[in-house]
Design an enzyme around this catalytic site. Structure first.
Site, PDB file in Angstrom:
ATOM      1  N   ARG A 181       0.867  -1.185   0.000  1.00  0.00           N
ATOM      2  CA  ARG A 181       0.000   0.000   0.000  1.00  0.00           C
ATOM      3  C   ARG A 181       0.899   1.227   0.000  1.00  0.00           C
ATOM      4  O   ARG A 181       1.605   1.503   0.968  1.00  0.00           O
ATOM      5  CB  ARG A 181      -0.922   0.008   1.225  1.00  0.00           C
ATOM      6  CG  ARG A 181      -1.877   1.216   1.219  1.00  0.00           C
ATOM      7  CD  ARG A 181      -3.006   1.051   2.192  1.00  0.00           C
ATOM      8  NE  ARG A 181      -2.598   1.181   3.581  1.00  0.00           N
ATOM      9  CZ  ARG A 181      -3.332   0.777   4.612  1.00  0.00           C
ATOM     10  NH1 ARG A 181      -4.497   0.180   4.410  1.00  0.00           N
ATOM     11  NH2 ARG A 181      -2.903   0.946   5.840  1.00  0.00           N
TER      12      ARG A 181
ATOM     13  N   SER B  60     -12.378  -3.488   1.375  1.00  0.00           N
ATOM     14  CA  SER B  60     -12.509  -2.922   2.720  1.00  0.00           C
ATOM     15  C   SER B  60     -13.981  -2.643   3.008  1.00  0.00           C
ATOM     16  O   SER B  60     -14.689  -2.089   2.162  1.00  0.00           O
ATOM     17  CB  SER B  60     -11.727  -1.605   2.825  1.00  0.00           C
ATOM     18  OG  SER B  60     -10.350  -1.830   2.690  1.00  0.00           O
TER      19      SER B  60
ATOM     20  N   LYS C 159      -3.983   5.217   8.300  1.00  0.00           N
ATOM     21  CA  LYS C 159      -4.599   5.824   7.123  1.00  0.00           C
ATOM     22  C   LYS C 159      -5.017   7.257   7.438  1.00  0.00           C
ATOM     23  O   LYS C 159      -5.504   7.555   8.523  1.00  0.00           O
ATOM     24  CB  LYS C 159      -5.810   5.006   6.674  1.00  0.00           C
ATOM     25  CG  LYS C 159      -5.451   3.585   6.265  1.00  0.00           C
ATOM     26  CD  LYS C 159      -6.651   2.808   5.801  1.00  0.00           C
ATOM     27  CE  LYS C 159      -7.090   3.244   4.417  1.00  0.00           C
ATOM     28  NZ  LYS C 159      -8.186   2.398   3.895  1.00  0.00           N
TER      29      LYS C 159
END
Length: 212
Positions: free
Chosen positions: A38, A106, A135
């Site tokens: 990511r 998600s 995040k």
């Protein structure tokens, strides 16, 4: 997809001065069986280079490799699959592009989980269970209540994620999770392999308790 227990996501901001590949290899040696790349900030050429390097590493150990968000990079690096958030490409469009590769979604509410399952997701992320700094697009914690809800309502594999640490993972497992994802707790650890082994021990103890 192969079943899994411990899922790690790259988070280079949590291990400044340490090489990403070295950190992720230690995670694999500690028992991680899925690695996700990511990286939403680096130029795409850099993300592709990282993806290709991680593909080589994960192939060497027989570990599943997932790319977050970038379908084109997942395809070019021959990743095993793609992980999408609620604001990313629709699952049905991603399936058209990636074919039989793994697609993870998600989810933050049971309606999203049920939709992902009905549309053919291979697994879902359930979280953030707790507040997390990983995040930037902060979503309110779904708490252990959502983990319990998914455990009762969803048939496909799900992985609990978000603020999960060694000190609170037992509560998440008691809520019904059998697969755990951690980011900062793993990659930010001074002993990545040992931290992963500790997670695996807790997962195995929970499995034994359930009689699995």
């Amino acid at each position: 997809m192969k079943d899994f227990r411990l899922y790690a996501i790259t988070g280079e901001q949590f291990h400044p001065g340490r090489d990403m590949l070295d950190v992720m290899e230690q995670a694999i040696l500690g028992g991680v069986d899925i690695i996700q790349l990511r990286d939403k900030k680096s130029p795409k050429a850099e993300v592709l280079a990282k993806a290709k390097a991680l593909r080589k590493l994960t192939s060497r150990y027989g570990v599943t490799f997932i790319v977050n968000d970038y379908v084109d990079i997942a395809l070019e690096a021959d990743a095993d699959g793609i992980h999408l958030g609620q604001g990313d490409m629709p699952l049905t469009e991603a399936r058209r592009l990636v074919g039989s590769k793994i697609i993870g979604i998600s989810t933050h509410a049971i309606e999203e989980a049920l939709l992902a399952e009905s549309q053919g997701a291979d697994y879902i992320g359930v979280g953030p269970v707790y507040r997390t700094a990983t995040k930037e697009d902060v979503v309110d914690p779904v708490t252990e209540a959502y983990v319990r809800e998914v455990a009762h309502a969803i048939q496909i594999p799900f992985v609990a994620i978000g603020g999960i640490k060694l000190h609170n993972v037992d509560q998440v497992l008691m809520a019904g999770a059998t697969r755990i994802c951690a980011v900062s707790e793993i990659v930010g650890s001074s002993n990545v392999k040992g931290t992963c082994e500790a997670f695996i021990s807790k997962l195995e103890a929970n499995s034994a308790k359930r009689g699995e």
